[in-house]
Design an enzyme around this catalytic site. Sequence first.
Site, mmCIF file in Angstrom:
data_model
loop_
_atom_site.group_PDB
_atom_site.id
_atom_site.type_symbol
_atom_site.label_atom_id
_atom_site.label_comp_id
_atom_site.label_asym_id
_atom_site.label_seq_id
_atom_site.Cartn_x
_atom_site.Cartn_y
_atom_site.Cartn_z
ATOM 1 N N GLU A 46 34.657 35.114 31.645
ATOM 2 C CA GLU A 46 34.847 35.761 32.937
ATOM 3 C C GLU A 46 33.498 36.188 33.501
ATOM 4 O OE1 GLU A 46 37.618 38.569 35.538
ATOM 5 O OE2 GLU A 46 37.662 39.032 33.397
ATOM 6 N N ILE A 47 33.265 35.834 34.762
ATOM 7 C CA ILE A 47 32.068 36.268 35.477
ATOM 8 C C ILE A 47 32.447 37.506 36.287
ATOM 9 C CG2 ILE A 47 30.300 35.667 37.161
ATOM 10 C CD1 ILE A 47 32.171 32.798 35.710
ATOM 11 N N VAL A 49 32.013 41.624 35.055
ATOM 12 C CA VAL A 49 32.563 42.483 34.000
ATOM 13 C C VAL A 49 32.971 43.851 34.535
ATOM 14 C CG1 VAL A 49 31.986 43.687 31.854
ATOM 15 C CG2 VAL A 49 31.306 41.301 32.173
ATOM 16 N N GLY A 51 33.630 47.535 34.857
ATOM 17 C CA GLY A 51 33.852 48.533 33.817
ATOM 18 C C GLY A 51 34.594 48.019 32.603
ATOM 19 N N HIS A 124 31.127 36.985 44.549
ATOM 20 C CA HIS A 124 31.986 36.537 45.656
ATOM 21 C C HIS A 124 31.248 35.854 46.798
ATOM 22 C CE1 HIS A 124 34.738 38.833 43.369
ATOM 23 N NE2 HIS A 124 34.556 40.008 43.966
ATOM 24 N N GLU A 149 38.440 33.937 42.199
ATOM 25 C CA GLU A 149 39.144 35.077 42.782
ATOM 26 C C GLU A 149 38.459 35.582 44.063
ATOM 27 O OE1 GLU A 149 40.800 36.851 38.521
ATOM 28 O OE2 GLU A 149 39.474 38.074 39.762
ATOM 29 N N ASP A 150 39.201 36.435 44.778
ATOM 30 C CA ASP A 150 38.680 37.179 45.937
ATOM 31 C C ASP A 150 38.155 36.276 47.048
ATOM 32 O OD1 ASP A 150 39.069 39.930 44.918
ATOM 33 O OD2 ASP A 150 37.675 39.271 43.385
#
Length: 202
Positions: A46-47, A49, A51, A124, A149-150
């Site tokens: 996953e790019i 992180v 928290g 993003h 995502e996003d």
Amino acid sequence: MKTLDEIAIKHGTDKATEHPTGAHGYTPHYDRLFSPLRSKEVKVLEIGVGGGESIQTWLEYFPNALIYGVDIGKNTNPWNDTLSAAPAHERYTFIDGDQSKPEFWKTVTDTLDPFDIIIDDGGHFNDQIITTFCSLWFALKPGGLYCIEDLGVCYGVGTVFVRPGFPSHSDFLKTKLDEVIKDTHGIDWMCLSKELAILRKK
């Protein structure tokens, strides 16, 4: 057994259907596609992180997986820590780096075996998303899933997330749709939902 959404809500990631500052609702889509892999020894990258909320979600959802997290921000919490000799979790590895740099991704792909799932929840910006995809698609296993995502940030007049010199997020994905339809470049299928694209590699 808890659903992915229940786990995501528990850990406080905005990928869930409930979140105090706004839920994206990706988890039902992910659960449908990820559930056949849930008990397997998969590798997830996953790019973005933050928290560590989504990292903790993946660690619980995939009990036998190795999870890798990439971020340009570091040493603000246990999930992006480069100072401690002990990782936040025995199945988790944090990698500090800039996703807009192809040379960074080369160091990653030169040292790690291919991944089963790649999730881009990073900066993003269009250049970041495109550079990351072009650098990592070949590092995805056959049958693997690549998630972006996003995507909603590319819309709106004067959005800062579309930098010159690169196609917009949506224009880039339209080229991928053409590749699916024409059966080129090894994309089996694409799944599109609100702010989310998932591509499966042949």
